[in-house]
Motif scaffolding. Structure first.
Motif, mmCIF file in Angstrom:
data_model
loop_
_atom_site.group_PDB
_atom_site.id
_atom_site.type_symbol
_atom_site.label_atom_id
_atom_site.label_comp_id
_atom_site.label_asym_id
_atom_site.label_seq_id
_atom_site.Cartn_x
_atom_site.Cartn_y
_atom_site.Cartn_z
ATOM 1 N N LEU A 26 0.859 -1.186 0.000
ATOM 2 C CA LEU A 26 0.000 0.000 0.000
ATOM 3 C C LEU A 26 0.893 1.234 0.000
ATOM 4 O O LEU A 26 1.784 1.361 0.841
ATOM 5 N N LEU A 27 0.649 2.143 -0.963
ATOM 6 C CA LEU A 27 1.448 3.368 -1.047
ATOM 7 C C LEU A 27 0.654 4.557 -0.513
ATOM 8 O O LEU A 27 -0.559 4.659 -0.735
ATOM 9 N N ASN A 28 1.345 5.440 0.171
ATOM 10 C CA ASN A 28 0.691 6.647 0.677
ATOM 11 C C ASN A 28 0.454 7.640 -0.461
ATOM 12 O O ASN A 28 1.135 7.601 -1.485
ATOM 13 N N ASP A 29 -0.547 8.492 -0.302
ATOM 14 C CA ASP A 29 -0.738 9.655 -1.168
ATOM 15 C C ASP A 29 -1.360 10.741 -0.307
ATOM 16 O O ASP A 29 -1.722 10.495 0.841
ATOM 17 N N THR A 32 -6.228 10.574 -0.744
ATOM 18 C CA THR A 32 -7.232 9.564 -0.369
ATOM 19 C C THR A 32 -7.559 9.682 1.122
ATOM 20 O O THR A 32 -6.644 9.701 1.954
ATOM 21 N N HIS A 60 0.741 5.796 5.853
ATOM 22 C CA HIS A 60 0.624 7.259 5.966
ATOM 23 C C HIS A 60 1.912 7.862 6.525
ATOM 24 O O HIS A 60 2.385 8.897 6.054
#
Ligand code: TYC
Length: 101
Positions: A26-29, A32, A60
């Motif tokens: 899972l990558l942070n942005d 979202t 996060h």
């Protein structure tokens, strides 16, 4: 003179390698919503609320978090489904996969 034939005592074994497992990451942005990330983790990866919240918070804070490991096909399917669920809501959330060492 008689020939002595000795049979090998052990059969040659075919080495079967275990298929390598693949990580879903899972990558942070910046866009979202946290709640949406938790909802997707629960739906697609069958996580509890507290597991999902922990993985979301790690991504996060650190930029990425390993969600789980699966066979290659399952990892890719789950990453695609989870990413698609976010796209449908207009969020840039991204799940990727990579082979385990
Ligand atoms: N960083 C996002 C926010 O502050 C929340 C978020 C967490 C997004 C983890 C993606 O993998 C993620 N709204």
């Amino acid at each position: 003179m008689e020939e002595i034939v000795t049979k090998p005592t052990t059969k040659p074994q075919l080495k079967v390698e275990r298929p390598r497992l693949h990580k879903v990451i899972l990558l942070n942005d910046d866009y979202t919503p946290r709640d949406f990330v938790v909802t997707v983790l629960k739906a697609e990866f069958r996580m509890s609320e507290s597991q999902a919240a922990r993985v979301m918070t790690t991504a996060h804070q650190r930029g990425a978090c390993v969600v789980a490991v699966f066979t290659k096909d399952v990892a890719e399917d789950k990453a695609t489904n989870a990413t698609d669920a976010a796209r449908k809501q207009g969020y840039p959330l991204l799940f990727t996969t990579e082979p385990e060492e």
